[in-house]
Design a protein around this motif. Structure first.
Motif, PDB file in Angstrom:
ATOM      1  N   ARG A   1       1.287  -1.421  -0.140  1.00 51.49           N
ATOM      2  CA  ARG A   1      -0.081   0.079   0.010  1.00 51.49           C
ATOM      3  C   ARG A   1       0.762   1.230   0.006  1.00 51.49           C
ATOM      4  NH1 ARG A   1      -2.899  -3.383   3.377  1.00 51.49           N
ATOM      5  NH2 ARG A   1      -5.491  -3.615   2.831  1.00 51.49           N
ATOM      6  N   ALA A   2       0.697   1.977  -0.657  1.00 49.95           N
ATOM      7  CA  ALA A   2       1.310   3.899  -1.287  1.00 49.95           C
ATOM      8  C   ALA A   2       1.673   4.338   0.123  1.00 49.95           C
ATOM      9  CB  ALA A   2       1.026   4.370  -2.091  1.00 49.95           C
ATOM     10  N   GLY A   3       2.245   4.755   0.295  1.00 46.71           N
ATOM     11  CA  GLY A   3       2.418   5.843   1.577  1.00 46.71           C
ATOM     12  C   GLY A   3       3.152   4.863   2.692  1.00 46.71           C
ATOM     13  N   ILE A   4       3.025   4.059   3.464  1.00 46.13           N
ATOM     14  CA  ILE A   4       3.470   2.920   4.681  1.00 46.13           C
ATOM     15  C   ILE A   4       3.727   3.411   5.235  1.00 46.13           C
ATOM     16  CG2 ILE A   4       2.974   0.731   6.020  1.00 46.13           C
ATOM     17  CD1 ILE A   4       0.445   0.285   4.916  1.00 46.13           C
ATOM     18  N   SER A   5       5.211   3.194   4.647  1.00 49.44           N
ATOM     19  CA  SER A   5       6.722   2.974   4.917  1.00 49.44           C
ATOM     20  C   SER A   5       7.110   4.573   5.350  1.00 49.44           C
ATOM     21  CB  SER A   5       7.548   2.303   3.892  1.00 49.44           C
ATOM     22  OG  SER A   5       6.984   0.733   3.579  1.00 49.44           O
ATOM     23  N   ALA A   6       6.636   4.871   4.135  1.00 45.31           N
ATOM     24  CA  ALA A   6       7.156   6.653   4.730  1.00 45.31           C
ATOM     25  C   ALA A   6       6.769   7.515   5.599  1.00 45.31           C
ATOM     26  CB  ALA A   6       6.571   7.736   3.540  1.00 45.31           C
ATOM     27  N   VAL A   7       5.505   6.748   5.745  1.00 44.42           N
ATOM     28  CA  VAL A   7       5.253   7.767   7.551  1.00 44.42           C
ATOM     29  C   VAL A   7       5.345   6.975   8.375  1.00 44.42           C
ATOM     30  CG1 VAL A   7       2.448   7.877   7.958  1.00 44.42           C
ATOM     31  CG2 VAL A   7       2.596   8.860   6.121  1.00 44.42           C
ATOM     32  N   ALA A   8       5.916   5.423   8.150  1.00 40.92           N
ATOM     33  CA  ALA A   8       5.822   5.442   9.381  1.00 40.92           C
ATOM     34  C   ALA A   8       7.088   5.278  10.152  1.00 40.92           C
ATOM     35  CB  ALA A   8       6.437   3.742   9.271  1.00 40.92           C
ATOM     36  N   GLN A   9       7.976   6.384   8.951  1.00 42.82           N
ATOM     37  CA  GLN A   9       9.475   6.345   9.255  1.00 42.82           C
ATOM     38  C   GLN A   9       9.308   8.197   9.381  1.00 42.82           C
ATOM     39  OE1 GLN A   9      12.096   6.852   5.409  1.00 42.82           O
ATOM     40  NE2 GLN A   9      13.657   7.743   6.353  1.00 42.82           N
ATOM     41  N   VAL A  10       8.444   8.574   8.946  1.00 40.63           N
ATOM     42  CA  VAL A  10       8.638  10.223   9.999  1.00 40.63           C
ATOM     43  C   VAL A  10       7.558  10.273  11.128  1.00 40.63           C
ATOM     44  CG1 VAL A  10       6.983  12.409  10.148  1.00 40.63           C
ATOM     45  CG2 VAL A  10       7.870  11.005   7.521  1.00 40.63           C
ATOM     46  N   TRP A  11       7.069   8.904  11.527  1.00 35.54           N
ATOM     47  CA  TRP A  11       6.231   8.776  12.863  1.00 35.54           C
ATOM     48  C   TRP A  11       6.590   8.134  13.608  1.00 35.54           C
ATOM     49  CZ3 TRP A  11       1.423   4.604  13.339  1.00 35.54           C
ATOM     50  CH2 TRP A  11       0.787   4.974  13.997  1.00 35.54           C
ATOM     51  N   ALA A  12       8.016   7.721  13.781  1.00 39.05           N
ATOM     52  CA  ALA A  12       8.978   7.107  14.090  1.00 39.05           C
ATOM     53  C   ALA A  12       9.874   7.919  15.038  1.00 39.05           C
ATOM     54  CB  ALA A  12       9.488   5.678  13.761  1.00 39.05           C
ATOM     55  N   GLY A  13      10.255   8.980  13.699  1.00 42.94           N
ATOM     56  CA  GLY A  13      11.766  10.161  14.489  1.00 42.94           C
ATOM     57  C   GLY A  13       9.674  11.343  15.204  1.00 42.94           C
ATOM     58  N   LYS A  14       8.752  11.573  14.602  1.00 40.73           N
ATOM     59  CA  LYS A  14       8.092  12.808  15.528  1.00 40.73           C
ATOM     60  C   LYS A  14       7.217  11.811  16.949  1.00 40.73           C
ATOM     61  CE  LYS A  14       5.963  15.982  13.692  1.00 40.73           C
ATOM     62  NZ  LYS A  14       6.890  17.501  14.267  1.00 40.73           N
ATOM     63  N   ASP A  15       6.939  10.755  17.088  1.00 38.03           N
ATOM     64  CA  ASP A  15       6.342   9.894  18.579  1.00 38.03           C
ATOM     65  C   ASP A  15       6.184   8.805  18.014  1.00 38.03           C
ATOM     66  OD1 ASP A  15       4.328   9.572  20.090  1.00 38.03           O
ATOM     67  OD2 ASP A  15       2.785   9.363  18.621  1.00 38.03           O
ATOM     68  N   ALA A  16       7.992   8.581  19.202  1.00 30.89           N
ATOM     69  CA  ALA A  16       8.531   7.732  18.953  1.00 30.89           C
ATOM     70  C   ALA A  16       7.294   6.656  20.572  1.00 30.89           C
ATOM     71  CB  ALA A  16       9.701   7.679  20.022  1.00 30.89           C
ATOM     72  N   LYS A  17       6.811   7.382  21.178  1.00 31.86           N
ATOM     73  CA  LYS A  17       5.636   6.484  22.355  1.00 31.86           C
ATOM     74  C   LYS A  17       4.573   5.706  20.640  1.00 31.86           C
ATOM     75  CE  LYS A  17       3.142   6.835  26.435  1.00 31.86           C
ATOM     76  NZ  LYS A  17       3.040   8.323  27.751  1.00 31.86           N
ATOM     77  N   GLY A  18       4.019   6.886  20.681  1.00 30.54           N
ATOM     78  CA  GLY A  18       2.784   7.117  19.988  1.00 30.54           C
ATOM     79  C   GLY A  18       3.118   5.225  18.979  1.00 30.54           C
ATOM     80  N   PHE A  19       4.189   5.395  17.995  1.00 24.53           N
ATOM     81  CA  PHE A  19       4.281   4.761  16.564  1.00 24.53           C
ATOM     82  C   PHE A  19       4.993   2.991  18.101  1.00 24.53           C
ATOM     83  CE2 PHE A  19       7.611   2.400  14.378  1.00 24.53           C
ATOM     84  CZ  PHE A  19       7.275   2.259  13.181  1.00 24.53           C
ATOM     85  N   SER A  20       5.235   3.193  18.304  1.00 21.35           N
ATOM     86  CA  SER A  20       5.596   2.065  19.842  1.00 21.35           C
ATOM     87  C   SER A  20       4.756   1.452  19.736  1.00 21.35           C
ATOM     88  CB  SER A  20       6.453   2.172  20.737  1.00 21.35           C
ATOM     89  OG  SER A  20       7.994   2.468  20.333  1.00 21.35           O
ATOM     90  N   GLN A  21       3.834   2.379  20.539  1.00 17.86           N
ATOM     91  CA  GLN A  21       1.984   1.723  20.827  1.00 17.86           C
ATOM     92  C   GLN A  21       1.557   0.772  19.920  1.00 17.86           C
ATOM     93  OE1 GLN A  21       0.969   1.180  24.151  1.00 17.86           O
ATOM     94  NE2 GLN A  21      -0.483  -0.098  23.428  1.00 17.86           N
ATOM     95  N   TRP A  22       1.416   1.717  18.844  1.00 23.09           N
ATOM     96  CA  TRP A  22       0.897   1.025  17.427  1.00 23.09           C
ATOM     97  C   TRP A  22       1.640  -0.395  17.142  1.00 23.09           C
ATOM     98  CZ3 TRP A  22       1.910  -0.715  12.495  1.00 23.09           C
ATOM     99  CH2 TRP A  22       0.953  -1.077  11.663  1.00 23.09           C
ATOM    100  N   LEU A  23       2.734  -0.252  17.248  1.00 24.98           N
ATOM    101  CA  LEU A  23       3.687  -1.219  17.198  1.00 24.98           C
ATOM    102  C   LEU A  23       3.241  -3.176  17.462  1.00 24.98           C
ATOM    103  CD1 LEU A  23       7.293  -0.503  15.906  1.00 24.98           C
ATOM    104  CD2 LEU A  23       5.819  -2.099  14.684  1.00 24.98           C
ATOM    105  N   LEU A  24       3.200  -2.635  19.352  1.00 23.73           N
ATOM    106  CA  LEU A  24       2.308  -3.536  20.110  1.00 23.73           C
ATOM    107  C   LEU A  24       1.102  -3.866  19.792  1.00 23.73           C
ATOM    108  CD1 LEU A  24       3.743  -1.986  23.524  1.00 23.73           C
ATOM    109  CD2 LEU A  24       5.115  -4.283  22.498  1.00 23.73           C
ATOM    110  N   GLU A  25       0.271  -2.952  19.367  1.00 24.86           N
ATOM    111  CA  GLU A  25      -0.992  -3.649  19.369  1.00 24.86           C
ATOM    112  C   GLU A  25      -1.172  -4.657  17.669  1.00 24.86           C
ATOM    113  OE1 GLU A  25      -3.444  -0.037  19.574  1.00 24.86           O
ATOM    114  OE2 GLU A  25      -2.566  -0.154  21.853  1.00 24.86           O
TER     115      GLU A  25
END
Length: 286
Positions: free
Chosen positions: A216-240
């Motif tokens: 799906r287009a854009g997912i990797s790019a957004v994940a890269q930005v998300w990890a840098g902007k909000d590590a806590k929120g990104f980690s929570q998403w990964l766990l779930e």
């Protein structure tokens, strides 16, 4: 002064061709060449163009015929197309748009200049819903580039400026899916991820259909930005979402984020990527 353009526009409504010719004479030029100006500086503020715009408001067919006959130099200036269709649009937007499309090739500077004028005209009067309806009314034929393809970027610039939800609604409503490229989706999504909307835009990306490779287009790019902007929120998403079907794309983005920060940690996460293709892309990013 600010009153001068209004004067010439009103004079054009009252005197038509006489006003345009007089305006052209007073400006010291019978023809304003497209080659002497950049696209970004094109405007309808010159006297002759404002006079033509006023004329086109009250007599669009007569003004259009005058331009087509090109009996005087100013009438043969291709940049007079914009004031013509803007004036015409006041009384009949559909007719003005049709004239633009039928008389001009979509790839030309004069088409794009006039198109931008109509876009902003519609936006001011109909806001985003009106702009979207106007865009959807443009023909989408097999010619390349066609009017709808040529207008896409210019219209989308205004729509996405109104907010993420408006942008998503517009993209979902575009029938020609060829226009919704991976580049378009990724640019739009990462822009909003950078503004703190990573979770929301990721949910949208994950709801979109997969491509022929299963991605799906854009997912990797957004994940890269998300990890840098909000590590806590990104980690929570990964766990779930460790079992999500698009997790490999998310992990690819995470690895790309880690690549410039912690190579050891990046290599550890690469091992979590199941897709051989995405795993190789992750390895190549190190």
């Amino acid at each position: 002064s600010a009153e001068r353009p209004l004067y010439w526009e009103q004079y054009g409504r009252l005197a038509g061709e006489v006003a345009v010719k007089e305006a052209a004479a007073q400006s010291g030029s019978g023809k304003e060449s497209i080659r002497s100006t950049t696209f970004s500086s094109m405007s309808t503020t010159t006297p002759a163009r404002k006079a033509l715009q006023g004329w086109a408001e009250v007599a669009p067919l007569v003004a259009a015929k005058w331009i087509e006959d090109r009996n005087v130099p100013i009438a043969s200036d291709v940049m007079m197309l914009r004031p013509l269709v803007l004036g015409w649009a006041v009384s009949d937007l559909n007719a003005a748009t049709k004239h633009l499309i039928e008389r001009t090739k979509p790839a030309t500077p004069e088409f794009l200049d006039a198109l931008n004028g109509l876009r902003d005209f519609v936006l001011i009067r109909g806001f985003i819903p009106g702009l979207t309806d106007w865009y959807n009314s443009l023909p989408d034929d097999e010619n390349e580039p066609n009017a709808k393809a040529a207008a896409f970027t210019f219209v989308f610039q205004r729509v996405e400026g109104a907010g993420m939800d408006e942008g998503i609604r517009f993209l979902e409503g575009v029938k020609n899916r060829k226009l919704i490229t991976e580049t378009v989706v990724s640019r739009f999504a990462t822009q909003w991820a950078a503004k703190g909307k990573s979770l929301e835009v990721m949910k949208w990306l994950l709801s979109r259909p997969k491509d022929e490779k299963g991605n799906r287009a854009g997912i990797s790019a957004v994940a890269q930005v998300w990890a840098g902007k909000d590590a806590k929120g990104f980690s929570q998403w990964l766990l779930e979402n460790r079992e999500h079907e698009s997790l490999d794309q998310v992990l690819l983005g995470f690895v790309k984020y880690l690549a410039g920060r912690d190579i050891t940690e990046a290599r550890r996460w690469i091992k979590e990527i199941k897709s051989p293709t995405l795993r190789k892309e992750a390895e190549d990013s190190l």
